[in-house]
Write a protein that holds these residues in place. Structure first.
Motif, mmCIF file in Angstrom:
data_model
loop_
_atom_site.group_PDB
_atom_site.id
_atom_site.type_symbol
_atom_site.label_atom_id
_atom_site.label_comp_id
_atom_site.label_asym_id
_atom_site.label_seq_id
_atom_site.Cartn_x
_atom_site.Cartn_y
_atom_site.Cartn_z
ATOM 1 N N VAL A 54 -8.802 26.548 -71.623
ATOM 2 C CA VAL A 54 -10.249 26.517 -71.375
ATOM 3 C C VAL A 54 -10.952 27.601 -72.191
ATOM 4 O O VAL A 54 -12.010 27.354 -72.789
ATOM 5 N N SER A 55 -10.378 28.804 -72.239
ATOM 6 C CA SER A 55 -11.008 29.920 -72.954
ATOM 7 C C SER A 55 -11.114 29.644 -74.455
ATOM 8 O O SER A 55 -12.094 30.039 -75.093
ATOM 9 N N LYS A 56 -10.090 28.979 -75.025
ATOM 10 C CA LYS A 56 -10.063 28.772 -76.482
ATOM 11 C C LYS A 56 -10.619 27.416 -76.921
ATOM 12 O O LYS A 56 -11.207 27.298 -77.985
ATOM 13 N N TRP A 57 -10.415 26.398 -76.108
ATOM 14 C CA TRP A 57 -10.799 25.047 -76.504
ATOM 15 C C TRP A 57 -11.902 24.448 -75.635
ATOM 16 O O TRP A 57 -12.463 23.409 -75.982
ATOM 17 N N GLY A 58 -12.171 25.068 -74.475
ATOM 18 C CA GLY A 58 -13.146 24.513 -73.547
ATOM 19 C C GLY A 58 -14.403 25.353 -73.440
ATOM 20 O O GLY A 58 -14.780 26.074 -74.368
ATOM 21 N N ILE A 59 -15.035 25.274 -72.288
ATOM 22 C CA ILE A 59 -16.292 25.987 -72.023
ATOM 23 C C ILE A 59 -16.065 26.959 -70.870
ATOM 24 O O ILE A 59 -15.545 26.577 -69.824
ATOM 25 N N GLY A 60 -16.475 28.221 -71.041
ATOM 26 C CA GLY A 60 -16.307 29.222 -69.986
ATOM 27 C C GLY A 60 -14.882 29.742 -69.938
ATOM 28 O O GLY A 60 -14.200 29.850 -70.963
ATOM 29 N N SER A 61 -14.420 30.036 -68.733
ATOM 30 C CA SER A 61 -13.053 30.533 -68.549
ATOM 31 C C SER A 61 -12.333 29.693 -67.503
ATOM 32 O O SER A 61 -12.958 29.168 -66.579
ATOM 33 N N GLY A 62 -11.017 29.570 -67.672
ATOM 34 C CA GLY A 62 -10.223 28.811 -66.718
ATOM 35 C C GLY A 62 -10.243 29.427 -65.340
ATOM 36 O O GLY A 62 -10.339 28.714 -64.330
ATOM 37 N N VAL A 63 -10.164 30.766 -65.281
ATOM 38 C CA VAL A 63 -10.177 31.469 -63.992
ATOM 39 C C VAL A 63 -11.426 31.102 -63.208
ATOM 40 O O VAL A 63 -11.373 30.756 -62.027
ATOM 41 N N GLY A 64 -12.587 31.155 -63.879
ATOM 42 C CA GLY A 64 -13.839 30.805 -63.220
ATOM 43 C C GLY A 64 -13.870 29.342 -62.794
ATOM 44 O O GLY A 64 -14.333 29.011 -61.699
ATOM 45 N N LEU A 65 -13.361 28.477 -63.646
ATOM 46 C CA LEU A 65 -13.345 27.042 -63.359
ATOM 47 C C LEU A 65 -12.516 26.739 -62.115
ATOM 48 O O LEU A 65 -12.918 25.960 -61.251
ATOM 49 N N PHE A 66 -11.355 27.398 -61.990
ATOM 50 C CA PHE A 66 -10.475 27.148 -60.842
ATOM 51 C C PHE A 66 -11.094 27.677 -59.548
ATOM 52 O O PHE A 66 -10.964 27.058 -58.486
ATOM 53 N N ILE A 67 -11.780 28.811 -59.647
ATOM 54 C CA ILE A 67 -12.443 29.368 -58.463
ATOM 55 C C ILE A 67 -13.529 28.411 -57.973
ATOM 56 O O ILE A 67 -13.629 28.106 -56.778
ATOM 57 N N VAL A 68 -14.344 27.923 -58.898
ATOM 58 C CA VAL A 68 -15.422 26.988 -58.541
ATOM 59 C C VAL A 68 -14.836 25.732 -57.901
ATOM 60 O O VAL A 68 -15.346 25.234 -56.881
ATOM 61 N N ALA A 69 -13.747 25.215 -58.478
ATOM 62 C CA ALA A 69 -13.125 23.989 -57.949
ATOM 63 C C ALA A 69 -12.649 24.189 -56.513
ATOM 64 O O ALA A 69 -12.923 23.366 -55.629
ATOM 65 N N GLY A 70 -11.945 25.305 -56.271
ATOM 66 C CA GLY A 70 -11.405 25.565 -54.933
ATOM 67 C C GLY A 70 -12.477 25.799 -53.893
ATOM 68 O O GLY A 70 -12.414 25.255 -52.779
ATOM 69 N N ILE A 71 -13.485 26.589 -54.252
ATOM 70 C CA ILE A 71 -14.514 26.940 -53.266
ATOM 71 C C ILE A 71 -15.459 25.767 -53.011
ATOM 72 O O ILE A 71 -15.903 25.552 -51.889
ATOM 73 N N SER A 72 -15.749 24.986 -54.049
ATOM 74 C CA SER A 72 -16.585 23.794 -53.860
ATOM 75 C C SER A 72 -15.916 22.837 -52.880
ATOM 76 O O SER A 72 -16.579 22.242 -52.021
ATOM 77 N N GLN A 73 -14.602 22.735 -53.002
ATOM 78 C CA GLN A 73 -13.847 21.874 -52.083
ATOM 79 C C GLN A 73 -13.964 22.390 -50.650
ATOM 80 O O GLN A 73 -14.146 21.610 -49.702
ATOM 81 N N GLN A 74 -13.893 23.726 -50.493
ATOM 82 C CA GLN A 74 -14.020 24.318 -49.161
ATOM 83 C C GLN A 74 -15.406 24.097 -48.569
ATOM 84 O O GLN A 74 -15.549 23.824 -47.377
ATOM 85 N N ILE A 75 -16.437 24.218 -49.406
ATOM 86 C CA ILE A 75 -17.810 24.049 -48.917
ATOM 87 C C ILE A 75 -18.052 22.601 -48.487
ATOM 88 O O ILE A 75 -18.652 22.342 -47.438
ATOM 89 N N VAL A 76 -17.571 21.646 -49.293
ATOM 90 C CA VAL A 76 -17.721 20.227 -48.931
ATOM 91 C C VAL A 76 -17.004 19.948 -47.610
ATOM 92 O O VAL A 76 -17.519 19.263 -46.720
ATOM 93 N N THR A 77 -15.779 20.508 -47.484
ATOM 94 C CA THR A 77 -15.029 20.353 -46.235
ATOM 95 C C THR A 77 -15.786 20.986 -45.070
ATOM 96 O O THR A 77 -15.830 20.441 -43.962
ATOM 97 N N GLY A 78 -16.390 22.156 -45.324
ATOM 98 C CA GLY A 78 -17.134 22.864 -44.282
ATOM 99 C C GLY A 78 -18.391 22.149 -43.843
ATOM 100 O O GLY A 78 -18.957 22.469 -42.802
ATOM 101 N N ILE A 79 -18.845 21.178 -44.627
ATOM 102 C CA ILE A 79 -20.043 20.417 -44.253
ATOM 103 C C ILE A 79 -19.685 19.114 -43.548
ATOM 104 O O ILE A 79 -20.319 18.726 -42.572
ATOM 105 N N PHE A 80 -18.612 18.435 -43.995
ATOM 106 C CA PHE A 80 -18.356 17.062 -43.525
ATOM 107 C C PHE A 80 -17.078 16.864 -42.707
ATOM 108 O O PHE A 80 -16.855 15.766 -42.203
ATOM 109 N N ASN A 81 -16.235 17.882 -42.567
ATOM 110 C CA ASN A 81 -14.947 17.700 -41.887
ATOM 111 C C ASN A 81 -15.131 17.438 -40.386
ATOM 112 O O ASN A 81 -15.714 18.241 -39.671
ATOM 113 N N TRP A 82 -14.567 16.305 -39.894
ATOM 114 C CA TRP A 82 -14.705 15.927 -38.480
ATOM 115 C C TRP A 82 -13.564 16.454 -37.613
ATOM 116 O O TRP A 82 -13.601 16.323 -36.400
#
Length: 492
Positions: free
Chosen positions: A174-202
Protein backbone atom coordinates in the motif's frame (compact mmCIF):
# COMPACT_ATOMS: atom_id res chain seq x y z
CA UNK A 1 34.17 -2.49 11.07
CA UNK A 2 31.24 -1.00 13.00
CA UNK A 3 28.06 -2.83 13.97
CA UNK A 4 26.23 -0.79 11.35
CA UNK A 5 28.62 -1.92 8.58
CA UNK A 6 28.04 -5.51 9.68
CA UNK A 7 24.24 -5.27 9.78
CA UNK A 8 23.64 -3.11 6.70
CA UNK A 9 24.30 -5.88 4.11
CA UNK A 10 22.04 -8.23 6.11
CA UNK A 11 19.22 -5.67 6.26
CA UNK A 12 19.55 -5.04 2.52
CA UNK A 13 18.95 -8.77 1.86
CA UNK A 14 15.68 -8.90 3.81
CA UNK A 15 12.66 -9.59 1.55
CA UNK A 16 10.98 -6.41 0.43
CA UNK A 17 8.27 -5.18 -1.93
CA UNK A 18 9.93 -3.62 -4.97
CA UNK A 19 9.36 0.10 -5.42
CA UNK A 20 7.77 1.24 -8.70
CA UNK A 21 10.32 2.40 -11.27
CA UNK A 22 8.00 5.07 -12.62
CA UNK A 23 4.88 6.95 -11.61
CA UNK A 24 1.96 4.64 -10.74
CA UNK A 25 -1.30 5.95 -12.18
CA UNK A 26 -4.11 6.81 -9.81
CA UNK A 27 -6.39 4.01 -11.04
CA UNK A 28 -3.64 1.45 -10.51
CA UNK A 29 -2.98 2.78 -6.98
CA UNK A 30 -6.67 2.54 -6.21
CA UNK A 31 -6.82 -1.08 -7.42
CA UNK A 32 -3.74 -2.04 -5.39
CA UNK A 33 -5.29 -0.44 -2.28
CA UNK A 34 -8.64 -2.17 -2.75
CA UNK A 35 -6.92 -5.48 -3.48
CA UNK A 36 -4.91 -5.34 -0.25
CA UNK A 37 -8.06 -4.37 1.68
CA UNK A 38 -9.93 -7.40 0.31
CA UNK A 39 -6.97 -9.65 1.18
CA UNK A 40 -6.97 -8.22 4.72
CA UNK A 41 -10.66 -9.12 5.22
CA UNK A 42 -10.03 -12.59 3.77
CA UNK A 43 -7.10 -13.24 6.15
CA UNK A 44 -9.19 -11.97 9.09
CA UNK A 45 -11.62 -14.82 8.38
CA UNK A 46 -9.00 -17.59 8.10
CA UNK A 47 -8.96 -19.33 11.53
CA UNK A 48 -5.72 -20.61 13.03
CA UNK A 49 -5.56 -24.33 12.32
CA UNK A 50 -5.23 -26.27 15.57
CA UNK A 51 -6.20 -23.55 18.06
CA UNK A 52 -8.42 -24.64 20.95
CA UNK A 53 -11.66 -22.78 21.69
CA UNK A 54 -10.43 -22.39 25.29
CA UNK A 55 -7.75 -19.93 24.13
CA UNK A 56 -7.71 -16.42 25.63
CA UNK A 57 -7.07 -13.27 23.59
CA UNK A 58 -4.53 -11.20 25.54
CA UNK A 59 -5.05 -8.16 23.32
CA UNK A 60 -8.85 -8.21 23.31
CA UNK A 61 -9.02 -4.69 24.78
CA UNK A 62 -6.65 -3.38 22.09
CA UNK A 63 -8.22 -5.02 19.03
CA UNK A 64 -9.67 -1.68 17.87
CA UNK A 65 -6.32 -0.16 16.94
CA UNK A 66 -4.15 -3.28 16.54
CA UNK A 67 -6.29 -4.19 13.51
CA UNK A 68 -6.09 -7.91 14.20
CA UNK A 69 -8.80 -10.54 14.46
CA UNK A 70 -9.04 -12.96 17.40
CA UNK A 71 -8.25 -16.54 16.48
CA UNK A 72 -7.38 -15.68 12.88
CA UNK A 73 -4.22 -15.80 10.80
CA UNK A 74 -3.71 -12.07 11.48
CA UNK A 75 -4.10 -12.49 15.24
CA UNK A 76 -1.30 -10.01 16.00
CA UNK A 77 -2.48 -7.39 13.50
CA UNK A 78 -0.19 -4.37 13.26
CA UNK A 79 1.12 -4.97 16.81
CA UNK A 80 4.62 -6.14 15.76
CA UNK A 81 5.01 -3.24 13.30
CA UNK A 82 4.02 -0.68 15.92
CA UNK A 83 6.13 -2.24 18.69
CA UNK A 84 9.19 -2.41 16.43
CA UNK A 85 8.68 1.27 15.59
CA UNK A 86 8.47 2.18 19.30
CA UNK A 87 11.67 0.29 20.17
CA UNK A 88 13.64 1.77 17.27
CA UNK A 89 12.38 5.31 17.80
CA UNK A 90 13.32 5.14 21.49
CA UNK A 91 16.81 3.82 20.63
CA UNK A 92 17.36 6.54 18.03
CA UNK A 93 15.82 9.24 20.23
CA UNK A 94 18.04 8.27 23.17
CA UNK A 95 21.05 8.38 20.80
CA UNK A 96 21.88 4.74 21.55
CA UNK A 97 21.73 4.15 17.80
CA UNK A 98 23.25 7.20 16.13
CA UNK A 99 21.43 7.96 12.90
CA UNK A 100 20.88 11.14 10.91
CA UNK A 101 17.42 10.51 9.49
CA UNK A 102 17.82 13.30 6.94
CA UNK A 103 20.58 11.19 5.32
CA UNK A 104 19.09 8.75 2.73
CA UNK A 105 21.58 6.03 3.71
CA UNK A 106 20.63 6.32 7.40
CA UNK A 107 16.95 6.29 6.44
CA UNK A 108 17.48 3.05 4.50
CA UNK A 109 19.30 1.54 7.48
CA UNK A 110 16.48 2.62 9.81
CA UNK A 111 13.87 1.00 7.56
CA UNK A 112 15.92 -2.22 7.31
CA UNK A 113 16.40 -2.34 11.08
CA UNK A 114 12.68 -1.74 11.60
CA UNK A 115 11.74 -4.59 9.25
CA UNK A 116 14.12 -6.96 11.04
CA UNK A 117 12.67 -5.90 14.39
CA UNK A 118 9.14 -6.58 13.11
CA UNK A 119 10.09 -10.24 12.50
CA UNK A 120 11.61 -10.38 16.00
CA UNK A 121 8.50 -8.80 17.55
CA UNK A 122 6.20 -11.32 15.83
CA UNK A 123 8.04 -14.07 17.72
CA UNK A 124 8.24 -12.09 20.98
CA UNK A 125 4.48 -11.38 20.93
CA UNK A 126 3.44 -14.88 19.81
CA UNK A 127 5.71 -17.08 21.97
CA UNK A 128 4.60 -15.78 25.41
CA UNK A 129 0.96 -16.35 24.41
CA UNK A 130 1.69 -19.88 23.15
CA UNK A 131 4.01 -20.93 25.98
CA UNK A 132 1.90 -19.16 28.62
CA UNK A 133 -1.16 -21.19 27.72
CA UNK A 134 -3.22 -18.28 26.37
CA UNK A 135 -3.21 -19.61 22.80
CA UNK A 136 -3.82 -23.31 23.41
CA UNK A 137 -3.40 -26.23 20.96
CA UNK A 138 -6.47 -28.36 20.28
CA UNK A 139 -5.97 -31.76 22.01
CA UNK A 140 -8.71 -33.32 19.86
CA UNK A 141 -6.85 -32.45 16.65
CA UNK A 142 -3.57 -33.70 18.10
CA UNK A 143 -5.27 -37.01 18.89
CA UNK A 144 -6.75 -37.31 15.39
CA UNK A 145 -3.41 -36.55 13.72
CA UNK A 146 -1.51 -38.77 16.15
CA UNK A 147 0.96 -36.04 17.14
CA UNK A 148 1.86 -34.33 20.40
CA UNK A 149 0.53 -30.96 21.54
CA UNK A 150 4.02 -29.53 20.95
CA UNK A 151 3.67 -30.15 17.20
CA UNK A 152 0.31 -28.34 17.10
CA UNK A 153 1.83 -25.46 19.11
CA UNK A 154 4.67 -25.22 16.57
CA UNK A 155 2.13 -25.18 13.70
CA UNK A 156 0.28 -22.34 15.44
CA UNK A 157 3.54 -20.37 15.77
CA UNK A 158 4.30 -20.86 12.06
CA UNK A 159 0.81 -19.66 11.09
CA UNK A 160 1.00 -16.60 13.35
CA UNK A 161 4.45 -15.75 11.94
CA UNK A 162 3.18 -16.05 8.36
CA UNK A 163 0.19 -13.83 9.20
CA UNK A 164 2.43 -11.20 10.81
CA UNK A 165 4.79 -11.21 7.81
CA UNK A 166 1.85 -10.88 5.39
CA UNK A 167 0.58 -7.80 7.26
CA UNK A 168 4.09 -6.28 7.01
CA UNK A 169 4.35 -6.83 3.26
CA UNK A 170 0.74 -5.74 2.66
CA UNK A 171 1.60 -2.48 4.42
CA UNK A 172 4.60 -2.11 2.09
CA UNK A 173 2.45 -2.76 -0.98
CA UNK A 174 0.00 0.00 0.00
CA UNK A 175 2.80 2.45 0.91
CA UNK A 176 4.67 1.92 -2.39
CA UNK A 177 1.96 1.01 -4.89
CA UNK A 178 -1.28 2.19 -3.27
CA UNK A 179 -2.72 5.24 -1.53
CA UNK A 180 -1.91 6.16 2.09
CA UNK A 181 -0.46 3.52 4.40
CA UNK A 182 -1.39 -0.10 5.00
CA UNK A 183 -1.34 0.37 8.78
CA UNK A 184 -3.93 3.14 8.51
CA UNK A 185 -6.02 1.16 6.04
CA UNK A 186 -6.18 -1.88 8.34
CA UNK A 187 -7.13 0.25 11.34
CA UNK A 188 -9.98 1.89 9.41
CA UNK A 189 -11.21 -1.52 8.19
CA UNK A 190 -11.26 -3.04 11.68
CA UNK A 191 -12.84 -0.10 13.47
CA UNK A 192 -15.44 0.54 10.75
CA UNK A 193 -16.50 -3.07 11.18
CA UNK A 194 -16.82 -2.55 14.94
CA UNK A 195 -18.88 0.62 14.51
CA UNK A 196 -21.28 -1.06 12.05
CA UNK A 197 -21.62 -3.97 14.48
CA UNK A 198 -22.18 -1.50 17.33
CA UNK A 199 -25.11 0.03 15.44
CA UNK A 200 -26.92 -3.03 14.02
CA UNK A 201 -25.96 -6.12 16.07
CA UNK A 202 -29.08 -7.84 17.53
CA UNK A 203 -27.16 -10.30 19.72
CA UNK A 204 -27.60 -9.73 23.49
CA UNK A 205 -24.73 -8.72 25.74
CA UNK A 206 -24.11 -10.02 29.28
CA UNK A 207 -26.93 -7.78 30.64
CA UNK A 208 -29.48 -9.11 28.12
CA UNK A 209 -29.66 -5.89 26.08
CA UNK A 210 -28.88 -6.10 22.35
CA UNK A 211 -25.33 -5.00 21.50
CA UNK A 212 -26.33 -2.77 18.57
CA UNK A 213 -27.54 0.76 19.23
CA UNK A 214 -30.69 0.61 17.08
CA UNK A 215 -31.81 -2.86 18.33
CA UNK A 216 -31.09 -1.69 21.88
CA UNK A 217 -33.40 1.31 21.53
CA UNK A 218 -36.13 -0.87 20.00
CA UNK A 219 -35.81 -3.32 22.91
CA UNK A 220 -35.91 -0.54 25.51
CA UNK A 221 -38.96 1.07 23.86
CA UNK A 222 -40.79 -2.28 23.97
CA UNK A 223 -39.77 -3.45 27.45
CA UNK A 224 -39.00 -0.43 29.66
CA UNK A 225 -41.69 1.89 31.01
CA UNK A 226 -41.66 5.62 30.25
CA UNK A 227 -41.98 6.50 33.96
CA UNK A 228 -38.62 4.86 34.64
CA UNK A 229 -36.95 6.34 31.54
CA UNK A 230 -37.86 9.91 32.60
CA UNK A 231 -36.61 9.41 36.17
CA UNK A 232 -33.08 10.35 37.23
CA UNK A 233 -32.00 6.72 37.26
CA UNK A 234 -33.64 6.15 33.87
CA UNK A 235 -31.80 9.09 32.28
CA UNK A 236 -28.51 7.68 33.58
CA UNK A 237 -29.52 4.26 32.23
CA UNK A 238 -30.17 5.68 28.75
CA UNK A 239 -26.95 7.72 28.77
CA UNK A 240 -24.68 4.81 29.73
CA UNK A 241 -26.43 1.53 28.94
CA UNK A 242 -28.67 2.98 26.25
CA UNK A 243 -25.61 4.22 24.35
CA UNK A 244 -26.68 7.87 24.04
CA UNK A 245 -23.42 9.11 25.60
CA UNK A 246 -21.40 6.88 23.24
CA UNK A 247 -23.39 8.19 20.24
CA UNK A 248 -22.88 11.84 21.24
CA UNK A 249 -19.19 11.20 21.89
CA UNK A 250 -18.78 9.49 18.48
CA UNK A 251 -20.49 12.34 16.58
CA UNK A 252 -18.60 15.04 18.54
CA UNK A 253 -15.21 13.39 17.95
CA UNK A 254 -15.98 12.97 14.25
CA UNK A 255 -16.86 16.66 13.81
CA UNK A 256 -13.99 17.88 15.99
CA UNK A 257 -11.32 15.84 14.20
CA UNK A 258 -12.56 16.99 10.77
CA UNK A 259 -12.41 20.61 12.00
CA UNK A 260 -8.96 20.22 13.56
CA UNK A 261 -7.60 18.46 10.45
CA UNK A 262 -8.52 21.55 8.44
CA UNK A 263 -6.79 23.91 10.93
CA UNK A 264 -3.36 24.85 9.65
CA UNK A 265 -0.66 27.50 9.30
CA UNK A 266 0.04 28.24 5.64
CA UNK A 267 3.56 29.34 4.69
CA UNK A 268 3.60 31.29 1.39
CA UNK A 269 5.79 29.96 -1.44
CA UNK A 270 6.81 31.38 -4.82
CA UNK A 271 8.55 29.68 -7.76
CA UNK A 272 12.07 30.96 -8.31
CA UNK A 273 11.96 30.59 -12.11
CA UNK A 274 8.30 31.09 -13.04
CA UNK A 275 7.06 34.59 -12.29
CA UNK A 276 3.61 34.64 -10.69
CA UNK A 277 3.67 30.94 -9.78
CA UNK A 278 2.76 30.89 -6.12
CA UNK A 279 1.63 28.35 -3.56
CA UNK A 280 1.40 27.62 0.15
CA UNK A 281 2.92 24.96 2.36
CA UNK A 282 0.37 23.89 5.03
CA UNK A 283 1.57 23.01 8.53
CA UNK A 284 -1.45 21.31 10.10
CA UNK A 285 -2.30 21.51 13.78
CA UNK A 286 -2.13 17.69 13.85
CA UNK A 287 1.07 17.79 11.81
CA UNK A 288 2.28 14.34 12.88
CA UNK A 289 -1.21 12.86 12.31
CA UNK A 290 -2.84 10.75 15.05
CA UNK A 291 -0.73 7.65 14.32
CA UNK A 292 1.64 8.38 17.27
CA UNK A 293 -1.39 7.55 19.46
CA UNK A 294 -1.05 3.96 18.24
CA UNK A 295 2.49 3.97 19.61
CA UNK A 296 1.26 5.21 23.00
CA UNK A 297 -1.49 2.57 23.28
CA UNK A 298 0.85 -0.14 21.95
CA UNK A 299 3.35 0.75 24.68
CA UNK A 300 0.59 0.37 27.28
CA UNK A 301 -0.53 -2.92 25.71
CA UNK A 302 2.97 -4.39 25.91
CA UNK A 303 3.35 -3.27 29.53
CA UNK A 304 0.03 -4.95 30.32
CA UNK A 305 1.12 -8.14 28.53
CA UNK A 306 4.18 -8.38 30.79
CA UNK A 307 1.93 -8.01 33.85
CA UNK A 308 -0.53 -10.65 32.59
CA UNK A 309 2.24 -13.17 31.90
CA UNK A 310 3.84 -12.60 35.33
CA UNK A 311 0.45 -12.85 37.04
CA UNK A 312 -0.27 -16.16 35.28
CA UNK A 313 2.97 -17.48 36.82
CA UNK A 314 1.83 -16.48 40.32
CA UNK A 315 4.05 -13.37 40.38
CA UNK A 316 1.62 -10.68 41.47
CA UNK A 317 3.84 -7.85 42.68
CA UNK A 318 2.79 -5.77 39.64
CA UNK A 319 -0.89 -6.62 40.06
CA UNK A 320 -3.48 -9.37 39.69
CA UNK A 321 -5.58 -9.91 36.56
CA UNK A 322 -8.95 -11.30 35.61
CA UNK A 323 -8.36 -12.32 31.99
CA UNK A 324 -6.77 -9.21 30.48
CA UNK A 325 -8.25 -6.80 33.06
CA UNK A 326 -5.91 -5.57 35.85
CA UNK A 327 -7.58 -5.62 39.28
CA UNK A 328 -4.94 -3.93 41.44
CA UNK A 329 -1.28 -2.99 41.72
CA UNK A 330 0.70 -0.75 39.41
CA UNK A 331 -0.80 -2.46 36.35
CA UNK A 332 -4.23 -1.07 37.29
CA UNK A 333 -2.88 2.49 37.15
CA UNK A 334 -1.00 1.89 33.87
CA UNK A 335 -4.02 0.35 32.09
CA UNK A 336 -5.81 2.52 29.51
CA UNK A 337 -9.25 4.01 30.14
CA UNK A 338 -11.76 2.59 27.64
CA UNK A 339 -15.23 3.66 28.78
CA UNK A 340 -17.25 5.22 31.67
CA UNK A 341 -17.04 1.81 33.39
CA UNK A 342 -13.36 2.56 34.06
CA UNK A 343 -13.74 5.88 35.90
CA UNK A 344 -17.31 6.57 37.17
CA UNK A 345 -17.11 5.17 40.76
CA UNK A 346 -20.56 3.49 40.77
CA UNK A 347 -19.86 1.78 37.43
CA UNK A 348 -16.35 0.78 38.52
CA UNK A 349 -17.82 -0.86 41.64
CA UNK A 350 -20.33 -2.68 39.45
CA UNK A 351 -17.56 -3.95 37.13
CA UNK A 352 -15.33 -5.14 39.98
CA UNK A 353 -18.27 -6.85 41.70
CA UNK A 354 -18.56 -9.11 38.66
CA UNK A 355 -14.92 -10.13 39.23
CA UNK A 356 -15.62 -10.92 42.90
CA UNK A 357 -13.07 -8.44 44.27
CA UNK A 358 -13.22 -5.13 46.12
CA UNK A 359 -13.39 -2.05 43.89
CA UNK A 360 -10.62 0.58 44.10
CA UNK A 361 -11.19 3.69 46.18
CA UNK A 362 -12.17 6.98 44.56
CA UNK A 363 -8.63 8.37 44.87
CA UNK A 364 -7.27 5.27 43.14
CA UNK A 365 -9.72 5.74 40.26
CA UNK A 366 -8.64 9.40 40.00
CA UNK A 367 -4.98 8.33 39.93
CA UNK A 368 -5.80 5.81 37.19
CA UNK A 369 -7.36 8.58 35.06
CA UNK A 370 -4.38 10.88 35.76
CA UNK A 371 -1.87 8.21 34.69
CA UNK A 372 -3.75 7.56 31.46
CA UNK A 373 -3.85 11.31 30.77
CA UNK A 374 -0.08 11.48 31.39
CA UNK A 375 0.50 8.58 29.00
CA UNK A 376 -1.68 10.07 26.26
CA UNK A 377 -0.58 13.72 26.46
CA UNK A 378 3.11 13.17 27.32
CA UNK A 379 3.40 10.18 25.00
CA UNK A 380 1.55 12.05 22.26
CA UNK A 381 4.13 14.85 22.34
CA UNK A 382 7.17 12.55 22.50
CA UNK A 383 6.05 10.14 19.78
CA UNK A 384 4.84 13.00 17.55
CA UNK A 385 8.34 14.50 17.65
CA UNK A 386 9.89 11.09 16.92
CA UNK A 387 7.36 10.50 14.15
CA UNK A 388 8.17 13.64 12.11
CA UNK A 389 11.90 12.91 12.36
CA UNK A 390 11.63 9.28 11.27
CA UNK A 391 9.19 9.93 8.41
CA UNK A 392 11.02 12.86 6.82
CA UNK A 393 8.51 15.48 7.98
CA UNK A 394 10.98 17.49 10.07
CA UNK A 395 12.13 21.02 9.25
CA UNK A 396 15.29 19.97 7.37
CA UNK A 397 13.77 17.30 5.06
CA UNK A 398 10.78 19.57 4.36
CA UNK A 399 13.08 22.47 3.46
CA UNK A 400 14.99 20.14 1.10
CA UNK A 401 11.74 19.09 -0.64
CA UNK A 402 10.64 22.71 -1.11
CA UNK A 403 14.07 23.70 -2.45
CA UNK A 404 14.17 20.75 -4.86
CA UNK A 405 10.74 21.67 -6.24
CA UNK A 406 12.08 25.07 -7.27
CA UNK A 407 10.00 26.97 -4.72
CA UNK A 408 11.22 29.55 -2.21
CA UNK A 409 9.76 31.65 0.59
CA UNK A 410 9.17 35.27 -0.57
CA UNK A 411 11.46 37.73 1.19
CA UNK A 412 14.16 35.12 1.94
CA UNK A 413 17.21 34.02 0.00
CA UNK A 414 16.75 30.94 -2.13
CA UNK A 415 18.80 28.41 -0.19
CA UNK A 416 17.99 25.43 1.99
CA UNK A 417 19.23 27.14 5.16
CA UNK A 418 16.78 30.05 4.84
CA UNK A 419 13.83 27.75 4.17
CA UNK A 420 14.83 25.46 7.06
CA UNK A 421 15.05 28.43 9.45
CA UNK A 422 11.45 29.39 8.66
CA UNK A 423 10.25 25.79 8.96
CA UNK A 424 12.04 25.49 12.30
CA UNK A 425 9.89 28.34 13.66
CA UNK A 426 6.68 26.41 13.04
CA UNK A 427 7.05 22.65 12.64
CA UNK A 428 8.48 21.64 16.09
CA UNK A 429 6.09 23.95 17.99
CA UNK A 430 3.01 22.87 16.04
CA UNK A 431 4.06 19.22 16.46
CA UNK A 432 4.20 19.60 20.26
CA UNK A 433 0.86 21.44 20.43
CA UNK A 434 -0.76 18.95 18.06
CA UNK A 435 0.61 15.94 19.98
CA UNK A 436 -0.75 17.29 23.27
CA UNK A 437 -4.10 18.22 21.72
CA UNK A 438 -4.64 14.82 20.15
CA UNK A 439 -3.73 13.22 23.49
CA UNK A 440 -6.41 15.29 25.26
CA UNK A 441 -8.95 14.46 22.55
CA UNK A 442 -8.17 10.74 22.86
CA UNK A 443 -8.58 10.91 26.64
CA UNK A 444 -11.98 12.60 26.39
CA UNK A 445 -13.19 10.08 23.81
CA UNK A 446 -11.95 7.21 25.98
CA UNK A 447 -13.70 8.58 29.07
CA UNK A 448 -17.05 8.95 27.30
CA UNK A 449 -16.92 5.74 25.26
CA UNK A 450 -17.85 5.19 21.61
CA UNK A 451 -20.27 3.19 19.48
CA UNK A 452 -19.29 -0.44 19.10
CA UNK A 453 -16.64 -0.19 21.83
CA UNK A 454 -14.21 1.02 19.17
CA UNK A 455 -12.51 3.07 21.89
CA UNK A 456 -11.52 6.73 21.86
CA UNK A 457 -8.14 5.99 20.29
CA UNK A 458 -9.66 3.80 17.61
CA UNK A 459 -12.37 6.29 16.64
CA UNK A 460 -9.90 9.16 16.57
CA UNK A 461 -7.54 7.19 14.36
CA UNK A 462 -10.31 6.16 11.98
CA UNK A 463 -11.71 9.65 11.41
CA UNK A 464 -8.27 11.19 10.98
CA UNK A 465 -7.00 8.42 8.69
CA UNK A 466 -10.11 8.61 6.48
CA UNK A 467 -9.71 12.40 6.25
CA UNK A 468 -6.03 12.00 5.31
CA UNK A 469 -6.95 9.31 2.81
CA UNK A 470 -9.41 11.73 1.21
CA UNK A 471 -6.62 14.33 0.96
CA UNK A 472 -4.21 11.74 -0.48
CA UNK A 473 -6.76 10.79 -3.14
CA UNK A 474 -7.27 14.48 -4.01
CA UNK A 475 -3.47 14.93 -4.19
CA UNK A 476 -3.10 11.88 -6.46
CA UNK A 477 -5.79 13.19 -8.79
CA UNK A 478 -4.09 16.60 -8.89
CA UNK A 479 -0.76 15.00 -9.82
CA UNK A 480 -2.51 13.08 -12.62
CA UNK A 481 -3.85 16.37 -14.02
CA UNK A 482 -0.69 18.40 -13.37
CA UNK A 483 2.41 16.15 -13.73
CA UNK A 484 4.81 19.00 -12.79
CA UNK A 485 3.46 18.87 -9.23
CA UNK A 486 5.01 15.39 -8.87
CA UNK A 487 8.47 16.96 -8.65
CA UNK A 488 7.55 18.49 -5.28
CA UNK A 489 6.72 15.01 -3.95
CA UNK A 490 9.82 13.46 -5.48
CA UNK A 491 7.93 11.27 -7.98
CA UNK A 492 9.02 10.60 -11.57
Amino acid sequence: MTLRDTLEPFFNKLPAVASPEKHVHFKDKLWWTLGVLMLYFALANVPLFGMSQDSVDLFESYRAFFAGASGSLILLGIGPIVTASIVLQLLVGADIIKLDLSDPRDQAFFQGAQKFLVFVMILLEALPQLLGGYIQPDPGLASVLGVGLGVITFLLLVQIFIGGALILFMDEVVSKWGIGSGVGLFIVAGISQQIVTGIFNWQPDETGLPIGLIPKWVYIAQNVGTDYLFSGEGVMFMLIRGGILALLSTVAIFLLVVYVESTRIEIPLAHSAVRGARGRFPVKLIYASVLPMILVRALQANIQMVGIILSSRGINFLGEFSGSTPLNGIMYYLAPINSPYDWIPSLVRESFASYGVAAPATWQIALHVFMDALFLIGGGIIFALFWIETTGMGAKPTAQKIFNSGMQIPGFRRNIGSIEKVMQRYIPKVTVIGGAFIGILTLVASLLGTIGSAGGTGLLLTVSIVYRLYEDIASEQMMEMHPMIRSFFGEQ
